[in-house]
Enzyme design. Structure first.
Site, PDB file in Angstrom:
ATOM      1  N   ASP A 126       0.830  -1.208   0.000  1.00 17.76           N
ATOM      2  CA  ASP A 126       0.000   0.000   0.000  1.00 17.76           C
ATOM      3  C   ASP A 126       0.864   1.257   0.000  1.00 17.76           C
ATOM      4  O   ASP A 126       0.560   2.238  -0.682  1.00 17.76           O
ATOM      5  CB  ASP A 126      -0.962  -0.003   1.183  1.00 17.76           C
ATOM      6  N   TYR A 127       1.957   1.229   0.752  1.00 17.45           N
ATOM      7  CA  TYR A 127       2.869   2.375   0.787  1.00 17.45           C
ATOM      8  C   TYR A 127       3.492   2.603  -0.582  1.00 17.45           C
ATOM      9  O   TYR A 127       3.518   3.734  -1.097  1.00 17.45           O
ATOM     10  CB  TYR A 127       3.967   2.139   1.827  1.00 17.45           C
ATOM     11  N   ALA A 128       3.990   1.543  -1.208  1.00 20.58           N
ATOM     12  CA  ALA A 128       4.601   1.664  -2.531  1.00 20.58           C
ATOM     13  C   ALA A 128       3.599   2.184  -3.550  1.00 20.58           C
ATOM     14  O   ALA A 128       3.931   3.022  -4.401  1.00 20.58           O
ATOM     15  CB  ALA A 128       5.173   0.320  -2.972  1.00 20.58           C
TER      16      ALA A 128
ATOM     17  N   SER B  17       1.078   4.138  -2.981  1.00 21.41           N
ATOM     18  CA  SER B  17       0.784   5.551  -2.725  1.00 21.41           C
ATOM     19  C   SER B  17       1.908   6.466  -3.201  1.00 21.41           C
ATOM     20  O   SER B  17       1.683   7.653  -3.439  1.00 21.41           O
ATOM     21  CB  SER B  17       0.530   5.777  -1.229  1.00 21.41           C
TER      22      SER B  17
END
Length: 249
Positions: free
Chosen positions: A155-157, A159
């Site tokens: 999810d971080y990547a 975003s």
């Protein structure tokens, strides 16, 4: 490296970690630095005080990113202290809970995108009327958008990936104004954002991923940003500069 004396810079998320190191380095090069913060007023005040104690110029700017009206609030606060901008550094971001896809909630996912994607987009959009010709836009992304993404950081990547697109697209749009647009993609950086995670076997494993055998520091990223902010990088634009210590090799 060429001096930034007479230039005004804004660094988002500059109260601690990578942002603080960037703000400090740009001020050392002569820039008048706006130190943006979201919640930690004390940390932002400490950053400003440290810059001033070293002979630099800085002021704090408050705005809670990821909330409605965030970009407007940020620039209203900035305009109260400065007239025009030369360097914008989109650094603010959050990691989140770092879970695999089965553990990611909609609320968490949307919060990541609000802070890491939507906020820098609109902060940049509203910066353009203030940014002087020949200026710099530098965004802090991540190695994970093109390197070996970890399952627990999907999810971080995701975003952060839109920032790669924003960089290449704006480089083309703003080239006629002499404005360069670049992105730095750090690896794992030893800051308080990773507090509690970089210990024991996990730390040893992460260090082994880099041919240099160590984690990155906030100063490693700040020095790279300072180069991109200077006139020495005047013919670099639309570029994604990996600052992972070779982790993605």
């Amino acid at each position: 490296m060429t001096s930034l004396t007479g230039k005004t810079a804004l660094v988002t998320g500059a109260s601690r970690g990578i942002g603080r190191a960037i703000a400090t380095r740009l001020a050392r090069e002569g820039a008048h630095v706006a130190v943006h913060y979201g919640r930690n007023h004390t940390a932002a005040k400490e950053t400003v005080s440290a810059i001033q104690a070293a002979g630099g110029q800085a002021f704090a700017v408050h705005a809670e990113l990821g909330e409605p009206g965030d970009a407007e609030a940020l620039w209203a606060a900035f305009d109260a202290h400065a007239d025009g901008l030369d360097v914008l550094v989109n650094n603010a971001g959050i990691l989140g809970d770092q879970g695999e896809i089965t553990t990611v909630t909609r609320e968490h996912f949307e919060r990541l995108f609000a802070v890491n994607t939507t906020a820098p987009f609109f902060v940049t959009r509203l910066a353009l009327p203030r940014l002087r010709d020949g200026g710099r836009i530098i965004t802090v992304g991540t190695m994970l958008t093109r390197g070996p993404a970890m399952a627990q950081a999907i999810d971080y990547a995701m975003s952060k990936a839109p920032l790669d697109v924003l960089t290449s697209t704006l480089a083309k749009q703003l080239g006629p104004r002499g404005i360069t647009v670049n992105l730095v993609a750090p690896g794992v950086i030893d800051t308080d954002m990773h507090q509690g995670r970089l210990v024991g076997e996990a730390l040893t494993w992460l260090e082994s991923l880099s041919p240099l055998g160590r984690l990155g520091t906030a100063e490693d990223v700040a020095d790279t940003v300072a180069f991109l902010a200077s006139d020495d990088s005047r013919y670099m634009t639309g570029h994604r500069l990996d600052v992972s210590g070779g982790t993605t090799v």
